[in-house]
Scaffold this motif. Sequence first.
Motif, PDB file in Angstrom:
ATOM      1  N   VAL A  56       1.514  -5.052   9.843  1.00 16.34           N
ATOM      2  CA  VAL A  56       1.670  -3.788   9.122  1.00 16.34           C
ATOM      3  C   VAL A  56       3.098  -3.312   9.306  1.00 16.34           C
ATOM      4  O   VAL A  56       3.582  -3.257  10.448  1.00 16.34           O
TER       5      VAL A  56
ATOM      6  N   TYR B  91       6.017  -0.276   8.141  1.00 15.03           N
ATOM      7  CA  TYR B  91       6.535   0.893   7.447  1.00 15.03           C
ATOM      8  C   TYR B  91       7.994   0.568   7.130  1.00 15.03           C
ATOM      9  O   TYR B  91       8.789   0.365   8.051  1.00 15.03           O
TER      10      TYR B  91
ATOM     11  N   SER C 223       0.850  -1.177   0.000  1.00 16.70           N
ATOM     12  CA  SER C 223       0.000   0.000   0.000  1.00 16.70           C
ATOM     13  C   SER C 223       0.896   1.241   0.000  1.00 16.70           C
ATOM     14  O   SER C 223       1.927   1.249  -0.671  1.00 16.70           O
ATOM     15  N   SER C 224       0.532   2.262   0.739  1.00 12.73           N
ATOM     16  CA  SER C 224       1.337   3.487   0.734  1.00 12.73           C
ATOM     17  C   SER C 224       0.997   4.346   1.944  1.00 12.73           C
ATOM     18  O   SER C 224      -0.146   4.329   2.433  1.00 12.73           O
TER      19      SER C 224
ATOM     20  N   THR D 243       0.372  -5.846   5.392  1.00  5.78           N
ATOM     21  CA  THR D 243       0.280  -4.551   4.715  1.00  5.78           C
ATOM     22  C   THR D 243       1.641  -3.876   4.777  1.00  5.78           C
ATOM     23  O   THR D 243       2.203  -3.710   5.862  1.00  5.78           O
TER      24      THR D 243
ATOM     25  N   LYS E 195       3.905  -0.496   3.804  1.00  8.44           N
ATOM     26  CA  LYS E 195       3.847   0.922   3.447  1.00  8.44           C
ATOM     27  C   LYS E 195       5.280   1.428   3.245  1.00  8.44           C
ATOM     28  O   LYS E 195       5.967   1.733   4.215  1.00  8.44           O
TER      29      LYS E 195
ATOM     30  N   THR F 167      -5.484  -0.432   1.949  1.00 10.07           N
ATOM     31  CA  THR F 167      -5.098  -0.630   3.351  1.00 10.07           C
ATOM     32  C   THR F 167      -6.280  -1.126   4.172  1.00 10.07           C
ATOM     33  O   THR F 167      -6.152  -2.060   4.979  1.00 10.07           O
TER      34      THR F 167
ATOM     35  N   SER G 296      -6.747  -4.772   5.990  1.00 10.87           N
ATOM     36  CA  SER G 296      -7.020  -4.815   7.421  1.00 10.87           C
ATOM     37  C   SER G 296      -8.236  -5.696   7.712  1.00 10.87           C
ATOM     38  O   SER G 296      -8.219  -6.528   8.622  1.00 10.87           O
TER      39      SER G 296
ATOM     40  N   LYS H 238      -5.037   3.891  -2.287  1.00 13.08           N
ATOM     41  CA  LYS H 238      -4.195   3.146  -1.348  1.00 13.08           C
ATOM     42  C   LYS H 238      -4.857   3.028   0.022  1.00 13.08           C
ATOM     43  O   LYS H 238      -4.693   2.013   0.722  1.00 13.08           O
ATOM     44  N   ALA H 239      -5.630   4.036   0.411  1.00 17.10           N
ATOM     45  CA  ALA H 239      -6.378   3.936   1.670  1.00 17.10           C
ATOM     46  C   ALA H 239      -7.391   2.804   1.572  1.00 17.10           C
ATOM     47  O   ALA H 239      -7.596   2.053   2.541  1.00 17.10           O
TER      48      ALA H 239
ATOM     49  N   ASP I  28      -2.678   7.133   4.414  1.00 17.29           N
ATOM     50  CA  ASP I  28      -2.902   7.380   5.838  1.00 17.29           C
ATOM     51  C   ASP I  28      -3.728   8.634   6.102  1.00 17.29           C
ATOM     52  O   ASP I  28      -4.427   8.729   7.103  1.00 17.29           O
TER      53      ASP I  28
END
Length: 247
Positions: free
Chosen positions: A220, A222, A137-138, A178, A180, A159, A163, A155-156, A142
């Motif tokens: 998830v 990052y 995703s990205s 996920t 990011k 995500t 989820s 992308k939201a 967010d």
Amino acid sequence: MANDKFLLVLGGASDIGRATARRFAEAGWRIAIAGRDAAALQREADDIATRTGVKVATPALDILESEAFEGFIAGLDGLPDAVVSVIGLLGEQAKAEVDVAHASLILRSNFEGPALLLGLFAERFRARGEGVLVGVSSVAGDRGRASNYVYGAAKAGLTAFLSGLRNRLAATGVRVVTVKPGFVRTKMTAGMKLPPLLTAEPEEVAEAIYRASVVRPRDVIYVKPIWLIVMTIIGLIPEPIFKRLKL
């Protein structure tokens, strides 16, 4: 170091897709990289095979043709142990604001297509009782920002889909990850001025995917941990103030 594990990368001719396929191949996984450009896929498959000794399949896939997804899955050489979707299209925000077709292309490429196909694999993994689904995703998803809200909205959506899928499959033996990445130095970002502290290389993303899938299971991630701090701060900005910012 061969094993009997099978990885499918959706968007395998991309920079992140290639790096991911190569990382898993180095660990002995059998690999398939899927996408629309047959010539590009074959070049990447040949390169990975030369570097790792792992033969790489190159099934054709158009993420916009959802009616062909069932046939695509049926045509694979077995059900993968892990599916990684790195499919994405940044597009042009200014064009998407006035061109419905372009906005639709961004939304369908980043959300609708990947979500629908991952959902089909999820049902097969659930029936089997195991498997790993990874969606790239990205951080753009967010919080919506004026500079890229069509891409960010897509992308939201991805995500949120991942989820919900993770929540539904939590007790089944199927894991949903996920990822990011933030900024990544790829063909898609060529020409953009990227801040070094916030920018990852494709190989960093591939390593993060491999570790979250195989080494240390995560939900998830990052890729650059600083993005969690950045996006948490951005998320906490009150809307009256946020509306006045140029982000």
